[in-house]
Design a protein around this motif. Structure first.
Motif, PDB file in Angstrom:
ATOM      1  N   ILE A 154       0.824  -1.213   0.000  1.00  0.00           N
ATOM      2  CA  ILE A 154       0.000   0.000   0.000  1.00  0.00           C
ATOM      3  C   ILE A 154       0.858   1.262   0.000  1.00  0.00           C
ATOM      4  O   ILE A 154       0.333   2.373  -0.109  1.00  0.00           O
ATOM      5  CB  ILE A 154      -0.977   0.027   1.202  1.00  0.00           C
ATOM      6  CG1 ILE A 154      -0.225  -0.024   2.530  1.00  0.00           C
ATOM      7  CG2 ILE A 154      -1.982  -1.093   1.113  1.00  0.00           C
ATOM      8  CD1 ILE A 154      -1.125   0.167   3.752  1.00  0.00           C
ATOM      9  N   GLY A 155       2.174   1.115   0.112  1.00  0.00           N
ATOM     10  CA  GLY A 155       3.086   2.254   0.043  1.00  0.00           C
ATOM     11  C   GLY A 155       4.476   1.778  -0.310  1.00  0.00           C
ATOM     12  O   GLY A 155       4.832   0.617  -0.055  1.00  0.00           O
ATOM     13  N   ARG A 156       5.259   2.685  -0.928  1.00  0.00           N
ATOM     14  CA  ARG A 156       6.623   2.327  -1.342  1.00  0.00           C
ATOM     15  C   ARG A 156       7.620   3.294  -0.709  1.00  0.00           C
ATOM     16  O   ARG A 156       7.509   4.511  -0.894  1.00  0.00           O
ATOM     17  CB  ARG A 156       6.733   2.370  -2.868  1.00  0.00           C
ATOM     18  CG  ARG A 156       8.139   2.145  -3.389  1.00  0.00           C
ATOM     19  CD  ARG A 156       8.123   1.992  -4.884  1.00  0.00           C
ATOM     20  NE  ARG A 156       9.478   1.907  -5.448  1.00  0.00           N
ATOM     21  CZ  ARG A 156       9.776   1.337  -6.594  1.00  0.00           C
ATOM     22  NH1 ARG A 156       8.811   0.799  -7.322  1.00  0.00           N
ATOM     23  NH2 ARG A 156      11.015   1.305  -7.033  1.00  0.00           N
ATOM     24  N   ILE A 157       8.575   2.762   0.038  1.00  0.00           N
ATOM     25  CA  ILE A 157       9.575   3.588   0.717  1.00  0.00           C
ATOM     26  C   ILE A 157      10.761   3.791  -0.218  1.00  0.00           C
ATOM     27  O   ILE A 157      11.313   2.836  -0.764  1.00  0.00           O
ATOM     28  CB  ILE A 157      10.030   2.938   2.042  1.00  0.00           C
ATOM     29  CG1 ILE A 157       8.989   3.144   3.137  1.00  0.00           C
ATOM     30  CG2 ILE A 157      11.325   3.559   2.528  1.00  0.00           C
ATOM     31  CD1 ILE A 157       7.699   2.457   2.967  1.00  0.00           C
ATOM     32  N   GLU A 158      11.139   5.064  -0.373  1.00  0.00           N
ATOM     33  CA  GLU A 158      12.310   5.425  -1.172  1.00  0.00           C
ATOM     34  C   GLU A 158      13.277   6.184  -0.261  1.00  0.00           C
ATOM     35  O   GLU A 158      13.127   7.373  -0.016  1.00  0.00           O
ATOM     36  CB  GLU A 158      11.907   6.306  -2.366  1.00  0.00           C
ATOM     37  CG  GLU A 158      11.099   5.593  -3.422  1.00  0.00           C
ATOM     38  CD  GLU A 158      11.937   4.641  -4.252  1.00  0.00           C
ATOM     39  OE1 GLU A 158      13.176   4.744  -4.204  1.00  0.00           O
ATOM     40  OE2 GLU A 158      11.348   3.780  -4.940  1.00  0.00           O
ATOM     41  N   GLY A 159      14.230   5.478   0.286  1.00  0.00           N
ATOM     42  CA  GLY A 159      15.221   6.089   1.176  1.00  0.00           C
ATOM     43  C   GLY A 159      16.558   5.406   0.979  1.00  0.00           C
ATOM     44  O   GLY A 159      16.924   5.021  -0.128  1.00  0.00           O
ATOM     45  N   ASN A 160      17.315   5.245   2.068  1.00  0.00           N
ATOM     46  CA  ASN A 160      18.581   4.510   1.991  1.00  0.00           C
ATOM     47  C   ASN A 160      18.338   3.074   1.536  1.00  0.00           C
ATOM     48  O   ASN A 160      19.185   2.457   0.890  1.00  0.00           O
ATOM     49  CB  ASN A 160      19.286   4.525   3.347  1.00  0.00           C
ATOM     50  CG  ASN A 160      19.752   5.927   3.728  1.00  0.00           C
ATOM     51  OD1 ASN A 160      20.041   6.737   2.845  1.00  0.00           O
ATOM     52  ND2 ASN A 160      19.813   6.207   5.013  1.00  0.00           N
ATOM     53  N   SER A 161      17.184   2.528   1.912  1.00  0.00           N
ATOM     54  CA  SER A 161      16.749   1.227   1.394  1.00  0.00           C
ATOM     55  C   SER A 161      15.366   1.409   0.774  1.00  0.00           C
ATOM     56  O   SER A 161      14.622   2.328   1.135  1.00  0.00           O
ATOM     57  CB  SER A 161      16.704   0.175   2.508  1.00  0.00           C
ATOM     58  OG  SER A 161      15.867   0.606   3.564  1.00  0.00           O
ATOM     59  N   ARG A 162      15.042   0.544  -0.155  1.00  0.00           N
ATOM     60  CA  ARG A 162      13.792   0.657  -0.885  1.00  0.00           C
ATOM     61  C   ARG A 162      12.972  -0.615  -0.676  1.00  0.00           C
ATOM     62  O   ARG A 162      13.471  -1.721  -0.867  1.00  0.00           O
ATOM     63  CB  ARG A 162      14.074   0.878  -2.373  1.00  0.00           C
ATOM     64  CG  ARG A 162      14.867   2.140  -2.634  1.00  0.00           C
ATOM     65  CD  ARG A 162      15.491   2.168  -4.019  1.00  0.00           C
ATOM     66  NE  ARG A 162      14.478   2.244  -5.064  1.00  0.00           N
ATOM     67  CZ  ARG A 162      14.353   1.374  -6.055  1.00  0.00           C
ATOM     68  NH1 ARG A 162      15.175   0.336  -6.137  1.00  0.00           N
ATOM     69  NH2 ARG A 162      13.421   1.523  -6.972  1.00  0.00           N
TER      70      ARG A 162
END
Length: 239
Positions: free
Chosen positions: A110-118
């Motif tokens: 339901i969501g996608r994290i875009e940071g140091n890790s994906r």
């Protein structure tokens, strides 16, 4: 004497039937089985493929088509399929004609994290790896990623997923801090400052009332930020 002979015939017939059934069952169990049939339930977008599931089974168990049916433990197959990070639940069973089938329900991002890790957040708030087979169209989360802000982001995402307008229009969440969650919309240029995740229902009701009125006044494109963090009011910053 006639009664005794009739009784003996019946007993002999029953023994023959039982023997034939047992022989057929043993012979059927020793037959090599074919590949397992993979059936995905629910999701049209496959984050996992039939080929990938079969490859996982071969890595753990070897080629199933060369195994005797009685050598295959269904629980073992089920556990292996469920070990995939893309799988929510798996059920493995045999049909009446002996075919082996696995019904799989995939996890839902339901969501996608875009940071140091994906990675994805799934519908239960757990981390889910990205898929090499399909990219989910879900809001992208950026900014200050911590365990606490991920928990808060999940609360926001869960609320958004239940509302038709928000689900279609919110494309991103930027985390400035634990009390500053900014929503990016698909069409509008302004960002929506939720503040903290407290009282989300009240905040989104205020936002919808503002949005309807501003759309009627043709003033949506005059704002840079719409803040919902203050009680009982919507504070707008103009461009």
């Amino acid at each position: 004497m006639r009664i005794s002979m009739a009784y003996i015939k019946i007993v002999v017939l029953l023994l023959l039937v039982i023997g034939l059934y047992g022989f057929a069952s043993v012979r059927n169990a020793k037959r090599p089985m074919g590949n397992i049939a993979i059936k995905f339930v629910g999701e049209e977008n496959l984050y996992l493929t039939e080929e990938a599931v079969n490859k996982l089974l071969i890595q753990k168990l070897g080629a199933l088509e060369n195994r005797a049916k009685d050598a295959v433990v269904l629980d073992s197959i089920e556990k292996i399929v469920q070990s995939s990070p893309m799988v929510k639940t798996a059920q493995v069973y045999r049909t009446v004609d002996g075919k082996l089938i696995s019904k799989i329900i995939q996890r839902k991002p339901i969501g996608r994290i875009e940071g140091n890790s994906r990675f994805y957040l799934d519908s239960e708030g757990k981390r889910m790896p990205l898929s090499r087979y399909h990219s989910a169209r879900v809001p992208i989360i950026t900014g200050k990623i911590t365990e606490k802000t991920l928990e808060d982001a999940y609360v926001i995402l869960e609320y958004i997923s239940q509302d038709d307008f928000l689900r279609k229009n919110v494309i991103g969440i930027h985390i400035k801090d634990e009390d500053a969650y900014l929503l990016k919309l698909r069409v509008e240029e302004f960002v929506v400052n939720l503040g903290s995740v407290e009282n989300l229902d009240e905040k989104f009701k205020k936002f919808m009332a503002f949005y309807v009125k501003a759309a009627k006044d043709n003033s949506l494109d005059t704002y840079a930020e719409v803040s919902l963090k203050f009680d009982n009011q919507v504070v707008c910053t103009k461009i």
